[in-house]
Design a protein around this motif. Structure first.
Motif, mmCIF file in Angstrom:
data_model
loop_
_atom_site.group_PDB
_atom_site.id
_atom_site.type_symbol
_atom_site.label_atom_id
_atom_site.label_comp_id
_atom_site.label_asym_id
_atom_site.label_seq_id
_atom_site.Cartn_x
_atom_site.Cartn_y
_atom_site.Cartn_z
ATOM 1 N N LEU A 57 39.038 38.913 50.137
ATOM 2 C CA LEU A 57 39.315 39.639 48.860
ATOM 3 C C LEU A 57 40.412 39.000 48.193
ATOM 4 O O LEU A 57 40.494 38.726 46.841
ATOM 5 C CB LEU A 57 39.737 41.071 49.308
ATOM 6 C CG LEU A 57 40.244 41.953 48.171
ATOM 7 C CD1 LEU A 57 39.027 41.950 47.018
ATOM 8 C CD2 LEU A 57 40.682 43.379 48.745
ATOM 9 N N TYR A 58 41.633 38.505 49.002
ATOM 10 C CA TYR A 58 42.789 37.727 48.315
ATOM 11 C C TYR A 58 42.002 36.550 47.604
ATOM 12 O O TYR A 58 42.628 36.118 46.725
ATOM 13 C CB TYR A 58 43.743 37.350 49.558
ATOM 14 C CG TYR A 58 44.675 36.537 49.186
ATOM 15 C CD1 TYR A 58 45.711 36.968 48.227
ATOM 16 C CD2 TYR A 58 44.676 35.275 49.228
ATOM 17 C CE1 TYR A 58 46.600 35.981 47.842
ATOM 18 C CE2 TYR A 58 45.930 34.351 48.740
ATOM 19 C CZ TYR A 58 46.782 34.826 48.056
ATOM 20 O OH TYR A 58 47.643 33.926 47.614
ATOM 21 N N ARG A 60 39.154 35.858 46.415
ATOM 22 C CA ARG A 60 38.480 36.051 45.255
ATOM 23 C C ARG A 60 39.478 36.591 44.215
ATOM 24 O O ARG A 60 39.403 36.260 42.901
ATOM 25 C CB ARG A 60 37.394 37.379 45.537
ATOM 26 C CG ARG A 60 36.605 37.603 44.213
ATOM 27 C CD ARG A 60 35.880 36.505 44.168
ATOM 28 N NE ARG A 60 36.506 35.804 42.684
ATOM 29 C CZ ARG A 60 35.987 34.638 42.347
ATOM 30 N NH1 ARG A 60 35.197 33.962 42.924
ATOM 31 N NH2 ARG A 60 36.628 34.122 41.261
ATOM 32 N N LEU A 61 40.553 37.185 44.523
ATOM 33 C CA LEU A 61 41.290 37.965 43.479
ATOM 34 C C LEU A 61 42.279 36.668 42.846
ATOM 35 O O LEU A 61 42.754 36.784 41.841
ATOM 36 C CB LEU A 61 42.336 39.031 43.934
ATOM 37 C CG LEU A 61 41.521 40.242 44.223
ATOM 38 C CD1 LEU A 61 42.645 41.351 45.091
ATOM 39 C CD2 LEU A 61 41.027 40.798 43.049
ATOM 40 N N THR A 62 42.537 35.565 43.684
ATOM 41 C CA THR A 62 43.304 34.496 43.188
ATOM 42 C C THR A 62 42.527 33.461 42.888
ATOM 43 O O THR A 62 43.181 32.181 42.440
ATOM 44 C CB THR A 62 44.258 34.031 44.484
ATOM 45 O OG1 THR A 62 43.601 33.858 45.545
ATOM 46 C CG2 THR A 62 45.408 35.193 44.783
ATOM 47 N N GLU A 64 40.665 30.831 40.510
ATOM 48 C CA GLU A 64 40.682 30.319 39.512
ATOM 49 C C GLU A 64 39.515 30.444 38.358
ATOM 50 O O GLU A 64 39.360 29.927 37.180
ATOM 51 C CB GLU A 64 41.376 29.146 39.127
ATOM 52 C CG GLU A 64 43.039 29.549 39.700
ATOM 53 C CD GLU A 64 43.871 28.201 39.445
ATOM 54 O OE1 GLU A 64 43.480 27.061 38.973
ATOM 55 O OE2 GLU A 64 44.731 28.159 40.357
ATOM 56 N N ARG A 66 35.008 31.837 37.873
ATOM 57 C CA ARG A 66 34.226 32.888 38.017
ATOM 58 C C ARG A 66 33.182 32.469 38.892
ATOM 59 O O ARG A 66 32.849 31.278 38.946
ATOM 60 C CB ARG A 66 33.503 33.188 36.812
ATOM 61 C CG ARG A 66 34.661 33.712 35.809
ATOM 62 C CD ARG A 66 34.035 34.257 34.486
ATOM 63 N NE ARG A 66 33.318 33.048 33.725
ATOM 64 C CZ ARG A 66 32.432 33.488 32.734
ATOM 65 N NH1 ARG A 66 32.040 34.835 32.394
ATOM 66 N NH2 ARG A 66 31.800 32.564 32.066
#
Length: 84
Positions: A57-58, A60-62, A64, A66
């Motif tokens: 999850l980290y 994916r959230l960070t 750069e 898509r």
């Protein structure tokens, strides 16, 4: 055994870790039964799954860039225009 999986999903790895922890605790005089080793192995597996999920999850959230769900078709105009 041709298929692979991440090491942290292996029950054998976590059961081995539980056995090592159990042996170390017994060595230092702390009682640790066989039933406790199995429970510890299960909890370690669950903990590893939670940690792996949080790391994913980290990531994916960070990230750069898509994620591309469907690859562009070679005949699509999107391939040449750079549109996603």
């Amino acid at each position: 055994m041709d298929q692979t999986k991440p090491w942290y999903t292996s029950k054998t790895i976590w059961a081995s870790a539980a056995a090592i922890i159990g042996a170390a605790l017994s060595f230092f005089g702390m009682p640790f039964g066989a039933g406790a080793e199995q429970l510890l192995a299960e909890r370690l597996t669950e903990l590893a799954t939670v940690i792996a999920g949080l790391v994913a999850l980290y990531g994916r959230l960070t990230a750069e860039k898509r994620i591309q769900i469907h690859p562009a078709e070679p005949w699509s105009s999107d391939v040449h225009s750079g549109a996603v």
